[in-house]
Design an enzyme around this catalytic site. Structure first.
Site, short mmCIF file in Angstrom:
data_model
loop_
_atom_site.label_atom_id
_atom_site.label_comp_id
_atom_site.label_asym_id
_atom_site.label_seq_id
_atom_site.Cartn_x
_atom_site.Cartn_y
_atom_site.Cartn_z
N ILE A 73 -1.67 -6.19 -4.80
CA ILE A 73 -0.82 -6.27 -4.36
C ILE A 73 -0.56 -7.01 -2.95
O ILE A 73 0.45 -8.15 -2.87
CB ILE A 73 -0.31 -5.30 -3.96
CG1 ILE A 73 0.47 -4.02 -4.91
CG2 ILE A 73 1.31 -4.83 -2.76
CD1 ILE A 73 0.47 -2.62 -4.65
N ASP A 121 7.32 4.43 2.66
CA ASP A 121 7.84 3.92 1.08
C ASP A 121 6.57 5.40 0.80
O ASP A 121 7.65 6.61 -0.18
CB ASP A 121 7.64 3.01 0.20
CG ASP A 121 8.43 3.34 -1.32
OD1 ASP A 121 9.02 3.83 -1.55
OD2 ASP A 121 7.44 3.12 -2.30
N GLU A 174 5.66 14.32 0.53
CA GLU A 174 6.65 13.49 -0.14
C GLU A 174 7.50 15.53 -1.28
O GLU A 174 6.95 15.99 -1.96
CB GLU A 174 6.54 12.88 -1.26
CG GLU A 174 5.76 11.81 -0.82
CD GLU A 174 5.50 10.85 -1.64
OE1 GLU A 174 5.40 10.49 -2.86
OE2 GLU A 174 5.11 9.36 -0.41
N ASP A 226 -10.28 -7.62 4.60
CA ASP A 226 -10.42 -6.63 3.40
C ASP A 226 -12.02 -6.33 3.76
O ASP A 226 -12.35 -6.86 4.48
CB ASP A 226 -9.94 -7.33 1.88
CG ASP A 226 -10.23 -6.39 0.61
OD1 ASP A 226 -9.10 -6.29 0.45
OD2 ASP A 226 -11.15 -5.59 0.58
N HIS A 247 9.48 6.82 -2.71
CA HIS A 247 7.76 5.99 -2.85
C HIS A 247 8.74 5.23 -4.22
O HIS A 247 8.40 6.38 -5.39
CB HIS A 247 7.22 7.19 -3.65
CG HIS A 247 6.02 7.38 -3.61
ND1 HIS A 247 4.71 7.73 -3.82
CD2 HIS A 247 5.46 6.07 -4.79
CE1 HIS A 247 3.54 6.83 -4.25
NE2 HIS A 247 4.20 6.01 -4.39
N ILE A 248 9.33 4.20 -4.25
CA ILE A 248 9.57 3.48 -5.90
C ILE A 248 9.78 2.14 -5.39
O ILE A 248 10.36 1.06 -5.60
CB ILE A 248 11.25 3.68 -5.37
CG1 ILE A 248 12.11 3.30 -3.62
CG2 ILE A 248 12.48 4.71 -5.87
CD1 ILE A 248 11.75 1.85 -2.84
N GLY A 249 8.30 2.09 -4.60
CA GLY A 249 7.71 0.46 -4.50
C GLY A 249 7.30 0.04 -5.52
O GLY A 249 8.14 -1.05 -6.04
N GLY A 250 7.53 0.41 -7.05
CA GLY A 250 7.05 -0.11 -7.55
C GLY A 250 7.82 0.40 -9.31
O GLY A 250 7.61 0.30 -10.23
P1 NAI Z 1 -6.33 -2.88 -5.24
O1 NAI Z 1 -7.24 -2.21 -5.79
O2 NAI Z 1 -6.19 -3.94 -6.23
O3 NAI Z 1 -6.32 -3.57 -3.67
C1 NAI Z 1 -6.87 -2.55 -2.04
C2 NAI Z 1 -7.61 -3.95 -1.69
O4 NAI Z 1 -7.89 -2.68 -0.56
C3 NAI Z 1 -8.56 -4.43 -2.11
O5 NAI Z 1 -8.70 -5.63 -1.95
C4 NAI Z 1 -9.96 -3.12 -1.42
O6 NAI Z 1 -10.86 -3.61 -1.58
C5 NAI Z 1 -8.97 -3.24 0.03
N1 NAI Z 1 -9.61 -2.25 0.36
C6 NAI Z 1 -10.03 -0.79 0.41
N2 NAI Z 1 -10.40 -0.29 1.65
C7 NAI Z 1 -9.98 -0.73 2.40
C8 NAI Z 1 -10.21 -1.23 4.17
N3 NAI Z 1 -11.10 0.13 4.44
N4 NAI Z 1 -10.03 -1.26 4.50
C9 NAI Z 1 -9.83 -2.60 4.01
N5 NAI Z 1 -9.09 -2.97 2.69
C10 NAI Z 1 -9.92 -2.08 2.26
O7 NAI Z 1 -4.70 -2.02 -4.82
P2 NAI Z 1 -3.20 -2.73 -5.34
O8 NAI Z 1 -3.00 -2.19 -6.78
O9 NAI Z 1 -2.86 -3.52 -4.43
O10 NAI Z 1 -2.52 -0.96 -4.53
C11 NAI Z 1 -2.60 -0.82 -3.34
C12 NAI Z 1 -1.57 0.34 -2.41
O11 NAI Z 1 -0.82 0.33 -3.04
C13 NAI Z 1 -2.83 1.15 -2.96
O12 NAI Z 1 -2.65 2.59 -2.55
C14 NAI Z 1 -1.84 1.60 -4.34
O13 NAI Z 1 -1.59 3.00 -5.01
C15 NAI Z 1 -0.33 1.44 -3.73
N6 NAI Z 1 0.69 1.54 -4.17
C16 NAI Z 1 2.19 1.78 -3.45
C17 NAI Z 1 2.84 1.83 -5.24
C18 NAI Z 1 4.27 2.55 -4.72
O14 NAI Z 1 5.05 3.20 -5.71
N7 NAI Z 1 4.30 2.70 -3.24
C19 NAI Z 1 3.13 1.25 -6.48
C20 NAI Z 1 1.96 0.49 -6.92
C21 NAI Z 1 0.96 0.72 -5.65
#
Ligand code: NAI
Length: 406
Positions: A157, A259, A264, A176, A287-290
């Site tokens: 993301i 979100d 929740e 990161d 919580h509708i981000g995705g």
């Molecule tokens: P991803 O796994 O592709 O990326 C997460 C990144 O965070 C990775 O590059 C990782 O190295 C980094 N990371 C982990 N711990 C860290 C820390 N302590 N400090 C800095 N960087 C750190 O995950 P993705 O798909 O990008 O999702 C990110 C977040 O978005 C997740 O929490 C996921 O649950 C949330 N999400 C929320 C949605 C919603 O409906 N609001 C829908 C989809 C995802």
């Protein structure tokens, strides 16, 4: 040899495109039940299913798996897999798949839109006009161009957002814990504290881990630039929301978009309560981000493809509870033997001895192990002696065995 169609049972209104994605790899009869059926119906329906597709409401526990005697794999047509007893499935040689990245774009778009809306102070103008007000002022409204965006977590993301924000003319920075290749002109920052103290907008895109829990403490929130914006569309436990509300009310933060929340509601009948309600210039979303039609379709295609590739090729890439192999299509003239097994010394040797005694040549082979579980994929040439498959199943440690025709 023509395959007898295997049966896929899809529940909870999985996207319609899943049917054709499943059938693209071979003959599959798709049966659907709307919603999540009661336990009795589910046990009856699952008995003859080779594939099960669910979303978040159907609970799959060990007892249900025992009733699923023909089941080969489970697809969670969503992000989370908590609804499945993953260990019980692994113990029975059943891989579980999900679609974790199908909604990446949807979240990135919402974040980008939130940045624009917050920097124009749209939430309070919109709230006012709905009440008959007319806040026609440029005070506190800014373009996003040339502003500094700080992305915390440059994964799927975060990186997608980086591209969108660059196209809007923002200066993109990211932090990161893993080394990440920068997109476009984005720049990595060496510490979270530096990123949050220098950026005009800070947005969180990290997973919920012990290291990210409460990462935005009160101290960190108040060390953000005065008049900056904080966005959390990742996970609810990343931010001290009481401190965030205080920072918004004091004007230290100029706005926020949230979100996800520490608590929740479980359904639309439960009342949502948060200290962020009624704070100035705040976008709150449930919580509708995705949650978009496109993400649902992408989830349907992604999870269905993983299920079909397991059924017809034995591929387990991206399985959440299984050693991962990607053996590719089966060459003509070969059959593929797939054997999830207990990870015990010598299993592969005994398997190959058996194949040799059955008159088959091992043409290709892949083995992966993870903890107590092993997964062997073996392409065989030659005519196999009758009873070969049951003798594989009799091997010490074999959990299940299946032959796939080319
Ligand atoms: P991803 O796994 O592709 O990326 C997460 C990144 O965070 C990775 O590059 C990782 O190295 C980094 N990371 C982990 N711990 C860290 C820390 N302590 N400090 C800095 N960087 C750190 O995950 P993705 O798909 O990008 O999702 C990110 C977040 O978005 C997740 O929490 C996921 O649950 C949330 N999400 C929320 C949605 C919603 O409906 N609001 C829908 C989809 C995802």
């Amino acid at each position: 040899m023509a395959h007898t169609p295997s049966r896929a049972l899809l529940l909870e209104n999985v996207h319609a495109d899943a049917d054709s994605a499943l059938q693209a790899f071979g003959p599959i009869k798709v049966d659907r039940l709307s919603g999540s059926p009661d336990r009795q119906l589910l046990e009856a329906e699952i008995a003859s299913a080779a594939l099960l597709g669910i979303r978040s409401r159907t609970q799959v526990d060990a007892a249900l798996l025992d009733a699923a005697t023909a089941l080969q794999a489970i697809g969670c047509f969503c992000i989370g897999t908590n609804q499945v007893d993953l260990q019980a499935a692994a113990n029975r040689g059943i891989p579980v798949f999900n679609a974790p990245f199908a909604n990446t774009r949807s979240v990135a778009e919402l974040t980008m839109a939130s940045i624009v809306m917050l920097m124009r102070r749209i939430p309070e103008k919109m709230f006012s006009i709905h009440q008959g007000g007319w806040l026609k002022t440029a005070d506190g409204s800014n373009e996003v161009r040339k502003k500094k965006l700080g992305i915390v977590g440059y994964g799927n993301i975060g990186a997608q957002l980086s591209v969108l924000a660059s196209a809007f003319g923002m200066h993109v920075y990211y932090y990161d814990i893993e080394p990440k290749l920068a997109h476009g002109n984005a720049r990595a920052m060496d510490s979270l504290d530096r990123l949050i103290s220098e950026c005009d907008v800070v947005t969180l895109h990290v997973p919920a881990t012990s290291r990210t829990a409460d990462m935005m403490t009160r101290e960190r929130i108040f060390s953000m630039k005065s008049g900056s914006y904080l966005i959390n569309q990742a996970r609810g436990n990343l931010v001290d929301v009481d401190a965030m509300a205080d920072a918004l009310k004091s004007g230290h933060l100029a706005g926020a978009a949230v979100d996800v929340f520490p608590v929740e509601p479980k359904s639309k009948d439960e009342k949502f309560e948060s200290p962020l309600q009624a704070c100035p210039n705040v976008i709150l979303t449930p919580h509708i981000g995705g949650s978009t039609a496109e993400a649902q379709q992408a989830i349907g295609l992604d999870a269905a493809t993983k299920l079909a590739k397991y059924l017809f090729e034995g591929a387990t890439s991206f399985a959440v509870n299984f050693p991962q192999v990607e053996p590719g299509p089966i060459d003509p003239g070969r059959v593929r033997l797939i054997v999830p097994h207990e990870n015990k010394p010598g299993f592969l040797r005994r398997l190959n001895d058996l194949a040799e005694r059955a008159g088959a040549n091992v043409a290709a082979q892949m083995l992966k192990t993870e903890g107590d579980l092993g997964y062997a994929v073996t392409d065989l040439e030659g005519t196999l002696a009758d009873g070969f498959l049951s003798s594989v199943l009799d091997l010490d440690g074999a959990i299940r065995a299946r032959l796939i025709e080319a």
